[in-house]
Scaffold this motif. Structure first.
Motif, PDB file in Angstrom:
ATOM      1  N   UNK A 112       0.834  -1.212   0.000  1.00  0.00           N
ATOM      2  CA  UNK A 112       0.000   0.000   0.000  1.00  0.00           C
ATOM      3  C   UNK A 112       0.871   1.267   0.000  1.00  0.00           C
ATOM      4  N   UNK A 113       1.913   1.269   0.824  1.00  0.00           N
ATOM      5  CA  UNK A 113       2.784   2.446   0.914  1.00  0.00           C
ATOM      6  C   UNK A 113       3.635   2.609  -0.344  1.00  0.00           C
ATOM      7  N   UNK A 114       4.076   1.506  -0.910  1.00  0.00           N
ATOM      8  CA  UNK A 114       4.882   1.562  -2.134  1.00  0.00           C
ATOM      9  C   UNK A 114       4.084   2.228  -3.255  1.00  0.00           C
ATOM     10  N   UNK A 115       2.788   1.944  -3.308  1.00  0.00           N
ATOM     11  CA  UNK A 115       1.931   2.576  -4.311  1.00  0.00           C
ATOM     12  C   UNK A 115       1.682   4.051  -3.984  1.00  0.00           C
ATOM     13  N   UNK A 116       1.753   4.407  -2.724  1.00  0.00           N
ATOM     14  CA  UNK A 116       1.459   5.766  -2.280  1.00  0.00           C
ATOM     15  C   UNK A 116       2.632   6.727  -2.508  1.00  0.00           C
ATOM     16  N   UNK A 117       3.843   6.265  -2.255  1.00  0.00           N
ATOM     17  CA  UNK A 117       5.027   7.132  -2.328  1.00  0.00           C
ATOM     18  C   UNK A 117       5.430   7.334  -3.786  1.00  0.00           C
ATOM     19  N   UNK A 118       5.512   8.594  -4.195  1.00  0.00           N
ATOM     20  CA  UNK A 118       5.821   8.914  -5.586  1.00  0.00           C
ATOM     21  C   UNK A 118       7.273   9.345  -5.796  1.00  0.00           C
ATOM     22  N   UNK A 119       7.939   9.828  -4.759  1.00  0.00           N
ATOM     23  CA  UNK A 119       9.277  10.398  -4.922  1.00  0.00           C
ATOM     24  C   UNK A 119      10.398   9.436  -4.540  1.00  0.00           C
ATOM     25  N   UNK A 120      10.100   8.179  -4.401  1.00  0.00           N
ATOM     26  CA  UNK A 120      11.112   7.208  -4.036  1.00  0.00           C
ATOM     27  C   UNK A 120      10.480   5.851  -3.825  1.00  0.00           C
ATOM     28  N   UNK A 121      11.182   5.021  -3.077  1.00  0.00           N
ATOM     29  CA  UNK A 121      10.713   3.659  -2.819  1.00  0.00           C
ATOM     30  C   UNK A 121      10.663   3.385  -1.319  1.00  0.00           C
ATOM     31  N   UNK A 122       9.757   2.522  -0.949  1.00  0.00           N
ATOM     32  CA  UNK A 122       9.714   2.001   0.412  1.00  0.00           C
ATOM     33  C   UNK A 122      10.632   0.787   0.429  1.00  0.00           C
ATOM     34  N   UNK A 123      11.612   0.799   1.300  1.00  0.00           N
ATOM     35  CA  UNK A 123      12.560  -0.313   1.390  1.00  0.00           C
ATOM     36  C   UNK A 123      12.025  -1.451   2.251  1.00  0.00           C
ATOM     37  N   UNK A 124      11.412  -1.088   3.381  1.00  0.00           N
ATOM     38  CA  UNK A 124      10.852  -2.120   4.253  1.00  0.00           C
ATOM     39  C   UNK A 124       9.875  -1.496   5.224  1.00  0.00           C
ATOM     40  N   UNK A 125       9.019  -2.349   5.777  1.00  0.00           N
ATOM     41  CA  UNK A 125       8.069  -1.957   6.814  1.00  0.00           C
ATOM     42  C   UNK A 125       8.248  -2.941   7.962  1.00  0.00           C
ATOM     43  N   UNK A 126       8.439  -2.417   9.160  1.00  0.00           N
ATOM     44  CA  UNK A 126       8.598  -3.265  10.347  1.00  0.00           C
ATOM     45  C   UNK A 126       7.514  -2.931  11.351  1.00  0.00           C
ATOM     46  N   UNK A 127       6.949  -3.964  11.963  1.00  0.00           N
ATOM     47  CA  UNK A 127       6.040  -3.763  13.084  1.00  0.00           C
ATOM     48  C   UNK A 127       6.922  -3.561  14.312  1.00  0.00           C
ATOM     49  N   UNK A 128       6.768  -2.418  14.984  1.00  0.00           N
ATOM     50  CA  UNK A 128       7.590  -2.138  16.168  1.00  0.00           C
ATOM     51  C   UNK A 128       6.800  -2.202  17.465  1.00  0.00           C
ATOM     52  N   UNK A 129       5.488  -2.178  17.358  1.00  0.00           N
ATOM     53  CA  UNK A 129       4.627  -2.411  18.517  1.00  0.00           C
ATOM     54  C   UNK A 129       3.405  -3.175  18.023  1.00  0.00           C
ATOM     55  N   UNK A 130       2.998  -4.194  18.806  1.00  0.00           N
ATOM     56  CA  UNK A 130       1.921  -5.046  18.329  1.00  0.00           C
ATOM     57  C   UNK A 130       1.212  -5.698  19.516  1.00  0.00           C
ATOM     58  N   UNK A 131      -0.049  -5.363  19.672  1.00  0.00           N
ATOM     59  CA  UNK A 131      -0.892  -5.973  20.704  1.00  0.00           C
ATOM     60  C   UNK A 131      -2.251  -6.228  20.085  1.00  0.00           C
ATOM     61  N   UNK A 132      -2.793  -7.393  20.329  1.00  0.00           N
ATOM     62  CA  UNK A 132      -4.152  -7.720  19.875  1.00  0.00           C
ATOM     63  C   UNK A 132      -4.916  -8.206  21.070  1.00  0.00           C
ATOM     64  N   UNK A 133      -6.120  -7.655  21.239  1.00  0.00           N
ATOM     65  CA  UNK A 133      -6.961  -8.081  22.369  1.00  0.00           C
ATOM     66  C   UNK A 133      -8.367  -8.313  21.890  1.00  0.00           C
TER      67      UNK A 133
END
Length: 139
Positions: free
Chosen positions: A118-139
């Protein structure tokens, strides 16, 4: 005989080329020469999202935060300006997941992959190299 000579010539060129890559190494031809970004580059080219709390498809909720690495300062500046769109993308993506789909490594990897696309399609002036989850809780 003409076709046989052409075939032999093409085969010889391919074998010589493959031998050159093997003996001289991939780096001599620019293959595999992508260097990993330094820690300073990662810090300079990363965007952290806010902590986002949203509902899931399974009537549960998730609390998440992401670190997004971009390939240039221009792309980082653009993504900084698009933070409301990033937040909306995260919420929309999470709304399609159930608690069970987000469980375990595979669930987190799927979430990262969907947000990356989704972000790769959104960014026009470059590329997304990676996406990391840095906080994650599910309840």
């Amino acid at each position: 005989m003409g076709k046989l000579n052409i075939f032999l010539a093409i085969t010889a060129v391919v074998v010589i080329g493959m031998g050159s890559v093997f003996f001289l190494g991939k780096d001599a031809f620019g293959f595999g020469s992508e260097k990993k970004p330094s820690v300073e580059d990662i810090v300079e080219l990363s965007v952290d999202t806010d902590v986002i709390t949203t509902n899931l498809a399974s009537n549960n909720f998730a609390v998440v935060q992401f670190n997004i690495l971009l390939d240039s300062k221009e792309a980082k500046a653009e993504l900084d300006m698009r933070k409301p769109e990033v937040r909306a993308a995260v919420i929309a993506i999470l709304a399609g997941f159930t608690k069970d789909q987000l469980t375990g490594r595979e669930g987190i990897a799927n979430l990262e992959e969907e947000l990356y696309a989704k972000l790769e399609a959104m960014v026009e002036s470059g590329r997304v190299e990676r996406v990391l989850v840095t906080e994650f809780k599910v309840q």
